[in-house]
Structures are given as C-alpha cells and as structure tokens.
Design a protein around this motif. Structure first.
Motif, short mmCIF file in Angstrom:
data_model
loop_
_atom_site.label_atom_id
_atom_site.label_comp_id
_atom_site.label_asym_id
_atom_site.label_seq_id
_atom_site.Cartn_x
_atom_site.Cartn_y
_atom_site.Cartn_z
N GLU A 7 53.36 28.69 49.81
CA GLU A 7 52.10 30.31 49.49
C GLU A 7 50.88 30.03 49.25
OE1 GLU A 7 52.58 34.19 47.45
OE2 GLU A 7 54.45 33.46 47.84
N ILE A 8 50.34 30.68 50.01
CA ILE A 8 48.43 29.84 49.32
C ILE A 8 47.86 31.51 49.11
CG2 ILE A 8 48.74 27.78 50.29
CD1 ILE A 8 47.35 29.24 52.71
N GLU A 9 46.80 31.04 47.82
CA GLU A 9 45.76 32.12 48.03
C GLU A 9 44.53 31.63 48.99
OE1 GLU A 9 45.89 35.24 46.63
OE2 GLU A 9 48.41 35.54 46.74
N ILE A 10 43.89 33.16 49.01
CA ILE A 10 43.41 32.46 50.21
C ILE A 10 41.75 33.43 49.09
CG2 ILE A 10 41.49 32.58 52.34
CD1 ILE A 10 43.76 31.48 52.68
N LYS A 11 40.76 32.29 48.66
CA LYS A 11 39.95 33.12 47.74
C LYS A 11 38.90 34.17 48.23
CE LYS A 11 39.22 28.46 44.99
NZ LYS A 11 40.46 28.49 44.79
N ASP A 12 38.09 35.08 47.59
CA ASP A 12 37.35 35.45 48.17
C ASP A 12 36.31 35.66 49.65
OD1 ASP A 12 39.48 37.61 46.71
OD2 ASP A 12 38.00 37.96 45.11
N ASN A 13 35.54 35.86 49.29
CA ASN A 13 34.12 35.44 50.79
C ASN A 13 34.54 33.87 51.15
OD1 ASN A 13 32.57 37.37 49.65
ND2 ASN A 13 32.43 36.39 47.90
N ALA A 14 36.15 33.46 51.50
CA ALA A 14 36.45 32.23 52.23
C ALA A 14 36.08 32.29 53.50
CB ALA A 14 38.12 31.73 51.59
N LYS A 15 35.40 31.01 54.18
CA LYS A 15 34.70 31.27 55.11
C LYS A 15 35.94 31.00 55.91
CE LYS A 15 30.90 32.25 53.78
NZ LYS A 15 30.44 33.46 53.42
N CYS A 16 36.16 32.05 57.36
CA CYS A 16 37.10 32.14 58.29
C CYS A 16 36.89 32.12 59.82
CB CYS A 16 38.70 32.45 57.45
SG CYS A 16 39.33 32.16 55.55
N SER A 17 38.04 31.83 60.60
CA SER A 17 37.10 32.40 62.10
C SER A 17 38.72 32.98 62.15
CB SER A 17 37.05 31.23 62.78
OG SER A 17 38.51 30.81 63.14
N ASP A 51 38.15 40.59 48.79
CA ASP A 51 39.45 40.46 47.88
C ASP A 51 39.71 42.54 48.26
OD1 ASP A 51 38.51 42.55 45.81
OD2 ASP A 51 37.17 41.62 46.28
N TYR A 52 41.60 41.67 48.13
CA TYR A 52 42.57 42.61 48.08
C TYR A 52 41.98 44.25 47.77
CZ TYR A 52 46.78 45.03 48.92
OH TYR A 52 47.58 46.40 48.64
N GLU A 53 41.73 44.36 46.28
CA GLU A 53 41.24 45.62 45.34
C GLU A 53 40.09 45.91 45.99
OE1 GLU A 53 41.74 42.52 43.97
OE2 GLU A 53 43.61 42.85 43.18
N THR A 108 38.18 50.33 49.55
CA THR A 108 37.70 51.12 51.46
C THR A 108 37.99 51.52 51.92
OG1 THR A 108 37.38 48.88 51.94
CG2 THR A 108 36.01 49.81 50.49
N TRP A 109 39.52 51.40 52.39
CA TRP A 109 40.38 51.94 53.26
C TRP A 109 41.11 52.92 52.47
CZ3 TRP A 109 42.12 51.84 58.62
CH2 TRP A 109 41.68 50.54 59.09
N LYS A 110 41.50 53.64 51.32
CA LYS A 110 41.44 54.57 51.23
C LYS A 110 42.80 55.14 50.99
CE LYS A 110 37.14 57.14 50.39
NZ LYS A 110 35.73 56.56 51.96
N VAL A 111 43.59 53.74 51.28
CA VAL A 111 45.32 53.89 51.73
C VAL A 111 45.69 52.74 50.24
CG1 VAL A 111 45.30 55.33 54.06
CG2 VAL A 111 45.37 52.72 53.36
N ASN A 112 47.50 52.78 50.26
CA ASN A 112 48.28 51.30 49.94
C ASN A 112 47.83 51.09 51.14
OD1 ASN A 112 48.04 52.77 47.66
ND2 ASN A 112 49.80 54.11 47.84
N LEU A 113 48.06 49.83 51.15
CA LEU A 113 48.14 48.81 52.24
C LEU A 113 49.03 48.60 51.79
CD1 LEU A 113 44.41 47.27 52.78
CD2 LEU A 113 45.59 48.88 54.04
N PRO A 114 49.44 47.39 52.85
CA PRO A 114 51.07 46.56 52.86
C PRO A 114 51.03 45.72 51.13
CG PRO A 114 50.84 46.82 54.99
CD PRO A 114 49.82 47.12 53.63
N CYS A 148 42.78 40.16 53.85
CA CYS A 148 41.50 41.40 54.82
C CYS A 148 40.16 39.70 55.21
CB CYS A 148 41.25 42.20 53.89
SG CYS A 148 41.96 43.83 53.15
N ALA A 149 39.73 40.26 56.34
CA ALA A 149 38.42 39.70 56.24
C ALA A 149 37.56 40.83 57.21
CB ALA A 149 38.96 37.95 56.72
N GLY A 150 36.62 40.39 57.28
CA GLY A 150 35.64 40.53 58.25
C GLY A 150 35.72 42.18 58.34
N GLY A 151 34.69 42.25 58.94
CA GLY A 151 34.88 44.34 59.27
C GLY A 151 33.95 44.16 58.21
N TYR A 152 33.45 44.05 57.10
CA TYR A 152 32.94 44.98 56.17
C TYR A 152 32.01 44.19 55.25
CZ TYR A 152 32.94 46.33 51.04
OH TYR A 152 32.45 46.94 49.79
N LYS A 153 30.74 44.89 55.12
CA LYS A 153 29.64 44.77 55.33
C LYS A 153 28.70 43.44 56.51
CE LYS A 153 29.34 46.36 50.30
NZ LYS A 153 29.22 44.74 48.68
#
Length: 164
Positions: free
Chosen positions: A46-56, A82-84, A89-95, A100-105
């Motif tokens: 199990e890993i945590e991906i850092k906020d703003n990490a660059k992925c593809s 970041d999850y929060e 921004t989704w205004k729902v309880n996410l799983p 989350c990555a991309g599609g924001y700003k």
C-alpha cells in the motif's frame, strides 16, 4: 491483436460512486510481448501518492465530449489532487479507496472510453480510471481513479486461485 479474456470483477462492486471499481482480465493465452507491448508493474504494498505528484493516464477514449474513441493510444500528464479537495469539489462522499488526478484546474485528464486505463506514477500502475462528470471539457472537478494498492490482497488471491 485481440485476446479472449475471462472477466473477474471485484465481488463488492455495485457502481463507481460506491467504490470497488476494479476488474481483472485473465488472458486465455499468453500475451505476445514486444518492444511496444510490455507489462507494467503494480505497487508492491500500500502506498500513498503525494499531492501534486506528476503521473500519466493513457487510453483509447474520446478526446472531446460527445466525441468518438480514438484508434491511437493517447497519454497525458496529470497531477494528483488531495482527497479532501477532491471530495469537496465533487460535493459527494467519495469512496475511500480512490486517487484523484487531472481534470481540476487543468484541461488534462481522461474521457469517455478510457475506463479501466492506468494511472501511472513513477513507472507503476497506481490507479484505474473510474469516473468523472462524463465531460472532457472538465467542469473543474478532479478525475477519480480506483487506488490499486488497496486491492493488492484481492489481486493476489485471484492470481493464486487461477482466476475468479
């Protein structure tokens, strides 16, 4: 080349919003690897991906809302959100088991037809395309991926048992 497959969906899956949006495909014969066809590594734990990490993210989905899938594999760089912020921004309880990555700003992310594609960070598949707002002109909410590292035990069980 096309392969026949056996589908192994996660036993708890109901829909994208409730989570467990992950499926394994068992090829009924070995894939032919080549310079352009190679397996991708999964996280080992199990890993945590850092906020703003660059992925593809890659896929053959549409490149615009209401567009048609493409015949050419598309790949785009995205940053982890970041999850929060994602949930706010989704205004729902996410799983709980999502990234989350991309599609924001940004106008970069996945589109219809990319579901199941990989989110790759540091050379490892860390996420599976799950959902967005079904638009490609991004209404400022992050794209949501199933977090692979939360399912490593299930993946290993399916592999050990030879399928589902």
């Amino acid at each position: 080349m096309r392969y026949r497959v056996k589908l192994c969906k996660h036993p708890s899956y109901k829909n994208e919003i409730t989570g467990d949006d992950i499926m394994l495909l068992k090829l009924l014969k070995k894939a032919r690897l080549s310079k352009s066809v190679q397996p991708i590594k999964l996280p080992e734990s199990e890993i945590e991906i850092k906020d703003n990490a660059k992925c593809s993210v890659a896929g053959w989905g549409a490149t615009e809302t209401s567009g048609r899938p493409t015949d050419v594999l598309q790949e785009v760089d995205v940053s982890v959100v970041d999850y929060e912020t994602c949930e706010r921004t989704w205004k729902v309880n996410l799983p709980a088991n999502v990234i989350c990555a991309g599609g924001y700003k940004t106008d970069k992310g996945f589109c219809k037809g990319d579901s199941g594609g990989p989110l790759v960070c540091d050379g490892k598949a860390v996420g599976v395309v799950s959902f967005n707002r079904k638009r490609c002109d991004y209404p400022n909410v992050p794209n949501v991926y199933t977090k692979i590292s939360k399912y490593l035990h299930w993946i290993s069980e399916v592999k050990k048992n030879g399928g589902c």
